[in-house]
Design a protein around this motif. Structure first.
Motif, PDB file in Angstrom:
ATOM      1  N   VAL A 103       0.835  -1.216   0.000  1.00 35.16           N
ATOM      2  CA  VAL A 103       0.000   0.000   0.000  1.00 35.16           C
ATOM      3  C   VAL A 103       0.864   1.259   0.000  1.00 35.16           C
ATOM      4  CG1 VAL A 103      -1.958  -1.157   1.077  1.00 35.16           C
ATOM      5  CG2 VAL A 103      -0.180  -0.115   2.526  1.00 35.16           C
ATOM      6  N   GLY A 104       2.133   1.112  -0.380  1.00 40.15           N
ATOM      7  CA  GLY A 104       3.002   2.276  -0.526  1.00 40.15           C
ATOM      8  C   GLY A 104       3.637   2.778   0.748  1.00 40.15           C
ATOM      9  N   ILE A 105       3.630   1.980   1.809  1.00 37.44           N
ATOM     10  CA  ILE A 105       4.237   2.411   3.070  1.00 37.44           C
ATOM     11  C   ILE A 105       5.566   1.681   3.244  1.00 37.44           C
ATOM     12  CG2 ILE A 105       4.012   2.430   5.586  1.00 37.44           C
ATOM     13  CD1 ILE A 105       1.020   2.676   5.238  1.00 37.44           C
ATOM     14  N   SER A 106       6.627   2.448   3.423  1.00 37.90           N
ATOM     15  CA  SER A 106       7.955   1.872   3.604  1.00 37.90           C
ATOM     16  C   SER A 106       8.300   1.858   5.087  1.00 37.90           C
ATOM     17  CB  SER A 106       8.997   2.687   2.824  1.00 37.90           C
ATOM     18  OG  SER A 106      10.295   2.147   3.016  1.00 37.90           O
ATOM     19  N   LEU A 107       8.481   0.674   5.633  1.00 38.53           N
ATOM     20  CA  LEU A 107       8.790   0.524   7.054  1.00 38.53           C
ATOM     21  C   LEU A 107      10.273   0.229   7.242  1.00 38.53           C
ATOM     22  CD1 LEU A 107       5.798  -1.702   8.246  1.00 38.53           C
ATOM     23  CD2 LEU A 107       6.099   0.768   8.604  1.00 38.53           C
ATOM     24  N   PRO A 108      10.799   0.481   8.445  1.00 41.41           N
ATOM     25  CA  PRO A 108      12.176   0.089   8.738  1.00 41.41           C
ATOM     26  C   PRO A 108      12.334  -1.428   8.587  1.00 41.41           C
ATOM     27  CG  PRO A 108      11.351   1.598  10.405  1.00 41.41           C
ATOM     28  CD  PRO A 108      10.173   1.210   9.571  1.00 41.41           C
ATOM     29  N   ARG A 109      13.554  -1.865   8.391  1.00 43.31           N
ATOM     30  CA  ARG A 109      13.775  -3.280   8.080  1.00 43.31           C
ATOM     31  C   ARG A 109      13.626  -4.188   9.286  1.00 43.31           C
ATOM     32  NH1 ARG A 109      13.681  -7.668   7.910  1.00 43.31           N
ATOM     33  NH2 ARG A 109      14.908  -9.229   6.758  1.00 43.31           N
ATOM     34  N   VAL A 110      14.056  -3.788  10.478  1.00 44.55           N
ATOM     35  CA  VAL A 110      14.109  -4.715  11.606  1.00 44.55           C
ATOM     36  C   VAL A 110      12.977  -4.461  12.591  1.00 44.55           C
ATOM     37  CG1 VAL A 110      16.585  -5.051  11.387  1.00 44.55           C
ATOM     38  CG2 VAL A 110      15.716  -3.207  12.834  1.00 44.55           C
ATOM     39  N   SER A 111      12.669  -5.488  13.402  1.00 45.35           N
ATOM     40  CA  SER A 111      11.529  -5.425  14.323  1.00 45.35           C
ATOM     41  C   SER A 111      11.697  -4.341  15.388  1.00 45.35           C
ATOM     42  CB  SER A 111      11.339  -6.796  14.989  1.00 45.35           C
ATOM     43  OG  SER A 111      12.521  -7.180  15.687  1.00 45.35           O
ATOM     44  N   GLN A 112      12.930  -4.080  15.834  1.00 35.76           N
ATOM     45  CA  GLN A 112      13.137  -3.045  16.847  1.00 35.76           C
ATOM     46  C   GLN A 112      12.617  -1.696  16.349  1.00 35.76           C
ATOM     47  OE1 GLN A 112      15.326  -5.240  15.824  1.00 35.76           O
ATOM     48  NE2 GLN A 112      16.764  -5.897  17.427  1.00 35.76           N
ATOM     49  N   ASP A 113      12.929  -1.373  15.105  1.00 37.09           N
ATOM     50  CA  ASP A 113      12.503  -0.083  14.550  1.00 37.09           C
ATOM     51  C   ASP A 113      11.034  -0.088  14.149  1.00 37.09           C
ATOM     52  OD1 ASP A 113      15.087   0.841  14.877  1.00 37.09           O
ATOM     53  OD2 ASP A 113      15.695   0.240  12.851  1.00 37.09           O
ATOM     54  N   GLN A 114      10.511  -1.204  13.718  1.00 37.63           N
ATOM     55  CA  GLN A 114       9.096  -1.275  13.343  1.00 37.63           C
ATOM     56  C   GLN A 114       8.189  -1.091  14.566  1.00 37.63           C
ATOM     57  OE1 GLN A 114       8.427  -4.929  11.213  1.00 37.63           O
ATOM     58  NE2 GLN A 114       9.509  -4.229   9.352  1.00 37.63           N
ATOM     59  N   SER A 115       8.688  -1.484  15.758  1.00 34.37           N
ATOM     60  CA  SER A 115       7.860  -1.365  16.963  1.00 34.37           C
ATOM     61  C   SER A 115       7.636   0.093  17.378  1.00 34.37           C
ATOM     62  CB  SER A 115       8.509  -2.145  18.116  1.00 34.37           C
ATOM     63  OG  SER A 115       9.763  -1.559  18.479  1.00 34.37           O
ATOM     64  N   THR A 116       8.347   1.026  16.731  1.00 33.41           N
ATOM     65  CA  THR A 116       8.165   2.453  17.054  1.00 33.41           C
ATOM     66  C   THR A 116       7.856   3.260  15.783  1.00 33.41           C
ATOM     67  OG1 THR A 116      10.552   2.861  16.826  1.00 33.41           O
ATOM     68  CG2 THR A 116       9.730   2.333  19.033  1.00 33.41           C
TER      69      THR A 116
END
Length: 271
Positions: free
Chosen positions: A195-208
């Motif tokens: 849906v066009g959303i770029s998230l950080p690669r690792v789980s630590q960064d995705q959690s914030t």
């Protein structure tokens, strides 16, 4: 005197009796000799002729040479036989060595697979132990969230969840981001990329990466995490009806499970 008295006669003079007798005797002797020779030849023709050949005497030197030649022949034959035996033994040894090498490779591959399976099992146990340490008790608030969050996903959340459901059953591979295998953060990142959303690669960064939300107020498409915000060790996506989809571990792969299977620590919203 007659007028013919001085004319020589044309007739040959007669031979004397003595000369005639001599010639007759010579002729007779010759004939006798021929007769005797003929008889002797006939007699010799009737008897077989035997010819004797004398072979050379076997001297001591010649006997020694013959013996030496025989010994050399026997030695050569023995050498050939020994070489044939050595060649056969070498071929057998090479064949056995090849078979042993193949068996060793087979055993090494089996040990490698067993070690990999043991490593994956140990990783799964360690991950489960870490989750058990960090996992909060599923309180009544979490139960309310489970029963209340039954709304149907729409829009971008529906696209994210549709993608996640299509990945269920695929393999978990550490560091993988698809399309045939994922790790936990690789799966979440790939889902939101739809849906066009770029998230950080690792789980630590995705959690914030989004806005923190309470587990009692979850909506389809929210990112769940396990551990502490900023140091999470696992993430997944809430899909509604009290369920989530995540790449759990090498043993289970990508699965859809209820929140009670592995209650999360917190959640963030990016949609």
């Amino acid at each position: 005197m007659s007028h013919t008295a001085h004319i020589r006669s044309h007739r040959k003079p007669r031979r004397s009796a003595s000369k005639i007798a001599m010639r007759a005797g010579v002729a007779g002797g010759v004939l006798s000799t021929l007769a005797v020779a003929g008889a002797s030849g006939a007699a010799n023709a009737a008897e077989p002729v035997t010819q004797t050949l004398e072979l050379p005497t076997l001297t001591a030197d010649l006997a020694a040479q013959v013996a030496e030649s025989a010994t050399a022949t026997e030695l050569a034959a023995a050498n050939y036989e020994l070489q044939a035996e050595r060649d056969a033994a070498a071929a057998k040894a090479a064949k056995e060595a090849k078979a042993d090498l193949a068996e060793a490779k087979k055993k090494a591959e089996a040990r490698k697979k067993a070690a990999e399976a043991a490593r994956q099992a140990a990783a799964e146990r360690a991950e489960r132990a870490a989750r058990d340490t960090e996992r909060p008790t599923l309180t009544a608030t979490a139960s309310v969230a489970t029963s209340a969050s039954t709304s149907t996903a729409t829009g971008s959340a529906a696209s994210v969840i549709s993608f996640l459901k299509a990945q269920v059953g695929k393999a978990y591979v550490l560091g993988a981001t698809g399309p045939s295998a994922y790790d936990c953060s690789g799966l979440v990142g790939a889902a939101f990329k739809q849906v066009g959303i770029s998230l950080p690669r690792v789980s630590q960064d995705q959690s914030t990466a989004g806005t923190p939300v309470s587990l009692s107020n979850l909506q389809p498409g929210d990112i769940l995490y396990w551990g502490s915000a900023g140091s999470a060790y696992h993430v997944a996506v809430y899909i509604g009806d009290g369920k989530f989809i995540g790449a759990q571990n090498p043993s289970t792969g990508i699965v859809e499970q209820p929140l009670s299977y592995d209650p999360p620590t917190g959640a963030v919203r990016v949609l």
